[in-house]
Each structure stands twice: as C-alpha cells, then as structure tokens.
Scaffold this motif. Structure first.
Motif, PDB file in Angstrom:
ATOM      1  N   PHE A 137     -10.827   2.426  -1.149  1.00 23.98           N
ATOM      2  CA  PHE A 137      -9.957   1.358  -1.657  1.00 23.98           C
ATOM      3  C   PHE A 137      -8.515   1.841  -1.851  1.00 23.98           C
ATOM      4  N   LEU A 138      -8.313   3.120  -2.181  1.00 17.71           N
ATOM      5  CA  LEU A 138      -6.956   3.652  -2.268  1.00 17.71           C
ATOM      6  C   LEU A 138      -6.282   3.604  -0.898  1.00 17.71           C
ATOM      7  N   VAL A 139      -6.976   4.084   0.123  1.00 14.65           N
ATOM      8  CA  VAL A 139      -6.429   4.065   1.479  1.00 14.65           C
ATOM      9  C   VAL A 139      -6.239   2.618   1.944  1.00 14.65           C
ATOM     10  N   SER A 169      -2.892  -2.076   3.243  1.00 15.51           N
ATOM     11  CA  SER A 169      -2.593  -3.483   2.925  1.00 15.51           C
ATOM     12  C   SER A 169      -1.127  -3.671   2.556  1.00 15.51           C
ATOM     13  N   VAL A 170      -0.565  -2.743   1.781  1.00 15.74           N
ATOM     14  CA  VAL A 170       0.854  -2.823   1.426  1.00 15.74           C
ATOM     15  C   VAL A 170       1.703  -2.613   2.674  1.00 15.74           C
ATOM     16  N   GLY A 171       1.323  -1.639   3.497  1.00 12.61           N
ATOM     17  CA  GLY A 171       2.075  -1.370   4.725  1.00 12.61           C
ATOM     18  C   GLY A 171       2.094  -2.539   5.686  1.00 12.61           C
ATOM     19  N   LEU A 172       1.004  -3.318   5.715  1.00 11.73           N
ATOM     20  CA  LEU A 172       0.928  -4.490   6.595  1.00 11.73           C
ATOM     21  C   LEU A 172       1.520  -5.747   5.964  1.00 11.73           C
ATOM     22  N   GLY A 173       1.929  -5.649   4.703  1.00 10.62           N
ATOM     23  CA  GLY A 173       2.496  -6.809   4.018  1.00 10.62           C
ATOM     24  C   GLY A 173       1.452  -7.791   3.519  1.00 10.62           C
ATOM     25  N   LYS A 174       0.172  -7.397   3.502  1.00 13.03           N
ATOM     26  CA  LYS A 174      -0.895  -8.282   3.019  1.00 13.03           C
ATOM     27  C   LYS A 174      -1.021  -8.229   1.499  1.00 13.03           C
ATOM     28  N   SER A 175      -0.460  -7.205   0.903  1.00  9.26           N
ATOM     29  CA  SER A 175      -0.454  -7.047  -0.545  1.00  9.26           C
ATOM     30  C   SER A 175       0.891  -6.427  -0.910  1.00  9.26           C
ATOM     31  N   SER A 176       1.190  -6.401  -2.189  1.00 11.91           N
ATOM     32  CA  SER A 176       2.470  -5.825  -2.610  1.00 11.91           C
ATOM     33  C   SER A 176       2.231  -4.596  -3.480  1.00 11.91           C
ATOM     34  N   LEU A 177       3.228  -3.775  -3.571  1.00  7.34           N
ATOM     35  CA  LEU A 177       3.162  -2.593  -4.417  1.00  7.34           C
ATOM     36  C   LEU A 177       2.964  -2.994  -5.876  1.00  7.34           C
ATOM     37  N   ASP A 178       3.544  -4.125  -6.288  1.00  9.16           N
ATOM     38  CA  ASP A 178       3.368  -4.601  -7.669  1.00  9.16           C
ATOM     39  C   ASP A 178       1.906  -4.919  -7.977  1.00  9.16           C
ATOM     40  N   VAL A 179       1.192  -5.470  -7.007  1.00  7.83           N
ATOM     41  CA  VAL A 179      -0.225  -5.786  -7.201  1.00  7.83           C
ATOM     42  C   VAL A 179      -1.023  -4.498  -7.405  1.00  7.83           C
ATOM     43  N   VAL A 180      -0.722  -3.483  -6.595  1.00  4.90           N
ATOM     44  CA  VAL A 180      -1.427  -2.202  -6.709  1.00  4.90           C
ATOM     45  C   VAL A 180      -1.086  -1.518  -8.032  1.00  4.90           C
TER      46      VAL A 180
END
Length: 154
Positions: free
Chosen positions: A86-88, A93-104
């Motif tokens: 899940f870390l990887v 997901s952040v790199g692909l723009g599917k999630s944001s760093l703020d969510v993580v």
C-alpha cells in the motif's frame, strides 16, 4: 508512525483478528530509477489505462510515453500485512494523479483514509493502488544479538 491505514484486511480464518499495535518504525524508504525500456505486462494491470512504450527513442517514434521502472526499498523494524504494497501503491497513485499527497499525509496522521474538508475532493483509499505482490522481494532479515538459531543445512 501509526500505519493502520496502510494495512490490508485480514483474510480467511484471521478475519476476526484484531491488530491493536499498528506502530511501525521505518528507517528508510528509497525510490531509485532503474531504467527506461520496453516491459511486457502479463495479465490485468491496475495501470491498464496508462499508455506506455519502450525507451525514449522508441516511444517518440510510436507516439507513446516511455516506461520507466523504479525500485522502492523500505527498511523498518516490522511491517503490517500489505503495508509495503500500500505504501508503494500510494506513491504510484500520487504519481499518476489518482490521489493527492494531502490524502496520503492525512492517512499517515490519522491512521485512516477517511478525509474531511474540500481539499480531499472525495478521494481516499479507493484511489490508492495496492502494488502487486509479484514485484515484492524480501532481501534481508536482521535479528537482535540475543536471538540465536540452530540453522539446519540440508
């Protein structure tokens, strides 16, 4: 950190298990670029909608994006079930723009993927990939000096 948000759900006979200690100490998380090349993916991929090609030259000729592979090395005192996957997946997901760093960051701070506030835009663990296990390699296990084994060589 409390990595409760990064553990996988228990399966089978362990479904009723409760894991109260979700604190893990990571001493290293390193991302290294390995190569730009052609990779033949087998089976279904969570990245199926991402168009990739060969190295930079081949990609330019075919109008595709070059495919770059990375190695993620994680060192810690212990890991939860599927934690590294899940870390990887979060990094991808952040790199692909599917999630944001703020969510993580929120998941790390609160131990859950539940978000509050408009900055999260309804995105949570549904947008975080679980990296496939076939790329996961355990390379080393270190024990305290007080632990001794009688190794059997066959």
């Amino acid at each position: 950190h409390d990595f409760a948000a990064f553990r996988g759900a228990f399966r089978g006979s362990e479904r009723k298990r409760v894991q109260s200690d979700t604190i893990c100490n990571l001493s290293r998380c390193c991302i290294e670029r390995e190569m730009d090349d052609v990779v033949d993916c087998l089976g279904d991929s969570p990245l199926a909608d991402v168009i990739v090609g060969g190295n930079n030259e081949e990609a330019a000729e075919n109008g595709l994006e070059p495919l770059t592979t990375y190695t993620v090395t994680v060192t810690g005192d212990r890991f939860l079930y599927k934690q590294v996957r899940f870390l990887v997946g979060s990094i991808v997901s952040v790199g692909l723009g599917k999630s944001s760093l703020d969510v993580v960051k929120n998941a790390l701070q609160n131990g859950t993927w539940e978000e509050e506030g408009p900055e999260f835009n309804g995105k949570g663990k549904n947008n975080v990939l679980c990296a496939p296990s076939h790329g996961l390699c355990l390379t080393d296990v270190q024990f305290d000096d007080g632990i001794d084994f009688d190794w059997v060589v066959g």
